[in-house]
Write a protein that holds these residues in place. Structure first.
Motif, mmCIF file in Angstrom:
data_model
loop_
_atom_site.group_PDB
_atom_site.id
_atom_site.type_symbol
_atom_site.label_atom_id
_atom_site.label_comp_id
_atom_site.label_asym_id
_atom_site.label_seq_id
_atom_site.Cartn_x
_atom_site.Cartn_y
_atom_site.Cartn_z
ATOM 1 N N UNK A 116 4.229 1.505 -10.435
ATOM 2 C CA UNK A 116 4.751 2.775 -10.066
ATOM 3 C C UNK A 116 6.110 2.879 -10.496
ATOM 4 N N UNK A 117 6.581 3.875 -11.099
ATOM 5 C CA UNK A 117 7.863 4.258 -11.437
ATOM 6 C C UNK A 117 8.466 5.421 -10.506
ATOM 7 N N UNK A 118 9.582 5.384 -9.944
ATOM 8 C CA UNK A 118 10.318 6.072 -9.073
ATOM 9 C C UNK A 118 9.409 6.559 -8.081
ATOM 10 N N UNK A 119 8.624 5.870 -7.194
ATOM 11 C CA UNK A 119 7.676 6.450 -6.611
ATOM 12 C C UNK A 119 8.356 7.228 -5.140
ATOM 13 N N UNK A 120 7.525 8.547 -5.387
ATOM 14 C CA UNK A 120 7.717 9.171 -3.920
ATOM 15 C C UNK A 120 6.982 8.765 -2.875
ATOM 16 N N UNK A 121 6.974 9.140 -1.631
ATOM 17 C CA UNK A 121 6.112 8.584 -0.690
ATOM 18 C C UNK A 121 4.564 9.156 -0.799
ATOM 19 N N UNK A 122 3.714 8.442 -0.298
ATOM 20 C CA UNK A 122 2.423 8.814 -0.484
ATOM 21 C C UNK A 122 1.561 9.087 0.758
ATOM 22 N N UNK A 123 0.594 9.846 0.885
ATOM 23 C CA UNK A 123 -0.238 9.705 1.974
ATOM 24 C C UNK A 123 -1.406 8.720 2.069
ATOM 25 N N UNK A 124 -2.195 8.294 3.037
ATOM 26 C CA UNK A 124 -2.925 7.428 3.143
ATOM 27 C C UNK A 124 -4.122 7.426 2.172
ATOM 28 N N UNK A 125 -4.806 8.473 1.843
ATOM 29 C CA UNK A 125 -5.834 8.764 0.882
ATOM 30 C C UNK A 125 -5.345 8.152 -0.679
ATOM 31 N N UNK A 126 -4.002 8.603 -0.871
ATOM 32 C CA UNK A 126 -3.582 7.914 -2.210
ATOM 33 C C UNK A 126 -3.123 6.574 -2.286
ATOM 34 N N UNK A 127 -2.773 6.222 -1.046
ATOM 35 C CA UNK A 127 -2.750 4.597 -1.084
ATOM 36 C C UNK A 127 -3.830 3.945 -1.131
ATOM 37 N N UNK A 128 -4.934 4.395 -0.458
ATOM 38 C CA UNK A 128 -6.112 3.759 -0.489
ATOM 39 C C UNK A 128 -6.733 3.612 -2.123
ATOM 40 N N UNK A 129 -6.461 4.983 -2.734
ATOM 41 C CA UNK A 129 -6.912 5.110 -4.158
ATOM 42 C C UNK A 129 -6.144 4.058 -4.782
ATOM 43 N N UNK A 130 -5.144 3.741 -4.562
ATOM 44 C CA UNK A 130 -4.172 2.960 -5.396
ATOM 45 C C UNK A 130 -4.540 1.537 -5.263
ATOM 46 N N UNK A 131 -4.965 1.505 -4.063
ATOM 47 C CA UNK A 131 -5.399 0.129 -3.498
ATOM 48 C C UNK A 131 -6.753 -0.350 -4.339
ATOM 49 N N UNK A 132 -7.517 0.644 -4.420
ATOM 50 C CA UNK A 132 -8.864 0.534 -5.283
ATOM 51 C C UNK A 132 -8.835 0.155 -6.738
ATOM 52 N N UNK A 133 -7.695 0.311 -7.136
ATOM 53 C CA UNK A 133 -7.067 -0.070 -8.598
ATOM 54 C C UNK A 133 -6.363 -1.470 -8.649
ATOM 55 N N UNK A 134 -6.158 -2.276 -7.607
ATOM 56 C CA UNK A 134 -5.711 -3.375 -7.498
ATOM 57 C C UNK A 134 -4.268 -3.180 -6.855
ATOM 58 N N UNK A 135 -4.062 -2.135 -6.336
ATOM 59 C CA UNK A 135 -2.696 -2.165 -5.787
ATOM 60 C C UNK A 135 -1.638 -2.046 -6.581
ATOM 61 N N UNK A 136 -0.242 -1.830 -6.207
ATOM 62 C CA UNK A 136 1.102 -1.651 -6.781
ATOM 63 C C UNK A 136 1.486 -3.132 -7.287
ATOM 64 N N UNK A 137 1.499 -3.782 -8.024
ATOM 65 C CA UNK A 137 2.031 -5.102 -8.163
ATOM 66 C C UNK A 137 3.768 -5.069 -8.754
ATOM 67 N N UNK A 138 3.956 -3.724 -9.431
ATOM 68 C CA UNK A 138 5.185 -3.851 -9.851
ATOM 69 C C UNK A 138 5.858 -2.288 -9.544
ATOM 70 N N UNK A 139 7.136 -2.035 -9.003
ATOM 71 C CA UNK A 139 7.871 -0.917 -8.894
ATOM 72 C C UNK A 139 8.896 -0.978 -9.723
ATOM 73 N N UNK A 140 9.111 0.119 -10.545
ATOM 74 C CA UNK A 140 10.085 0.341 -11.467
ATOM 75 C C UNK A 140 11.270 1.470 -10.789
ATOM 76 N N UNK A 141 12.118 1.062 -10.666
ATOM 77 C CA UNK A 141 13.330 2.347 -10.158
ATOM 78 C C UNK A 141 14.363 2.180 -11.224
ATOM 79 N N UNK A 142 14.393 3.595 -11.950
ATOM 80 C CA UNK A 142 15.100 3.807 -12.978
ATOM 81 C C UNK A 142 16.386 3.968 -12.759
ATOM 82 N N UNK A 143 17.077 4.533 -11.640
ATOM 83 C CA UNK A 143 18.279 4.553 -11.149
ATOM 84 C C UNK A 143 18.447 4.315 -9.825
ATOM 85 N N UNK A 144 19.605 4.138 -9.236
ATOM 86 C CA UNK A 144 19.594 3.949 -7.819
ATOM 87 C C UNK A 144 19.290 5.073 -6.848
ATOM 88 N N UNK A 145 19.330 6.297 -7.318
ATOM 89 C CA UNK A 145 18.907 7.367 -6.502
ATOM 90 C C UNK A 145 17.386 7.609 -6.413
#
Length: 173
Positions: free
Chosen positions: A37-66
Motif C-alpha cells: 500500500x502506498x500513502x494509504x487513506x483509511x478504508x472501510x471493512x469491505x475493502x479491508x476484507x478484499x485486501x485480506x483475500x489477496x494476502x493482506x498488506x505486507x508493506x506500507x510505503x509512505x512517500x512523505x511525512x504528511x
C-alpha cells in the motif's frame, strides 16, 4: 472503493477533499506474498476484507511525512512493515525503486515502476487541474526552482503514467 488500474497488479482508491477541491489518492500493488500500500487513506471493512483475500498488506510505503493517512489502520490489521524513507535508487518493493525528490515541502521520494513506465508521486506534483500538473504554492516549498530541477529526473524517465497522490493521476504521456 478500490478500483483496478490499467497497470498489471495495480489498484487505486480516493477520498474527496472539499477544502482543496481535489481527491487524495492511495495505491495498492499486488506482489508475491501480499499487497503493498502506498500513502494509504483509511478504508472501510469491505475493502479491508478484499485486501485480506489477496494476502493482506505486507508493506506500507509512505512517500512523505504528511501522507501517514490510514497507515495505522493497515498496520494494526495486517501487521505491515512501514517504509517511510529510502535512499535514492533503492528497491523498496519488487519492481519499484525510490527516486529522491528534493526541495519540496518535506523530504520525499517518488516510486518508479519501470516495467509499467509509471511513477507514484506524493506531494511533489499535484494533478490539478484535471489533465494537468501543478506544484504547491511557492510559500509551502523549500525552493520551487530547485524542485523543478529535481523533477527533471521524472521527466527523463519518459513515463506513460503519473500516479499522483493529490489530484487526478495522469495516465497518458
Amino acid at each position: 472503493m478500490i478500483a483496478r488500474l490499467n497497470i498489471p497488479g495495480a489498484w487505486m482508491w480516493s477520498a474527496w477533499q472539499p477544502e482543496r477541491g481535489m481527491n487524495f489518492n492511495s495505491y495498492l500493488f499486488e506482489r508475491e506474498g501480499g499487497v503493498v500500500a502506498v500513502d494509504p487513506l483509511p478504508l472501510g471493512e469491505p475493502d479491508m476484507e478484499w485486501i485480506g483475500s489477496r494476502g493482506g498488506v505486507h508493506t506500507i510505503v509512505i512517500t512523505n511525512r504528511d501522507h501517514q493517512r490510514g497507515c495505522a489502520q493497515l498496520r494494526e490489521r495486517f501487521g505491515s512493515r512501514v517504509i517511510d524513507e529510502a535512499p535514492d535508487g533503492e528497491e523498496i518493493f519488487a519492481g519499484a525503486r525510490a527516486i529522491r525528490i528534493e526541495h519540496g515541502k518535506a523530504p520525499e521520494f517518488a516510486i518508479h515502476l519501470p516495467a509499467a513506465r509509471a511513477a507514484v508521486v506524493g506531494d511533489a506534483l499535484i494533478g490539478a487541474p484535471a489533465g494537468g500538473l501543478s506544484l504547491l504554492p511557492d510559500e509551502k516549498l523549500e525552493n520551487s526552482q530547485g524542485l523543478l530541477l529535481a523533477l527533471r529526473r521524472l521527466w527523463a524517465l519518459q513515463l506513460d503514467a503519473l500516479l499522483l497522490c493529490d489530484g487526478q493521476p495522469v495516465f497518458r504521456g
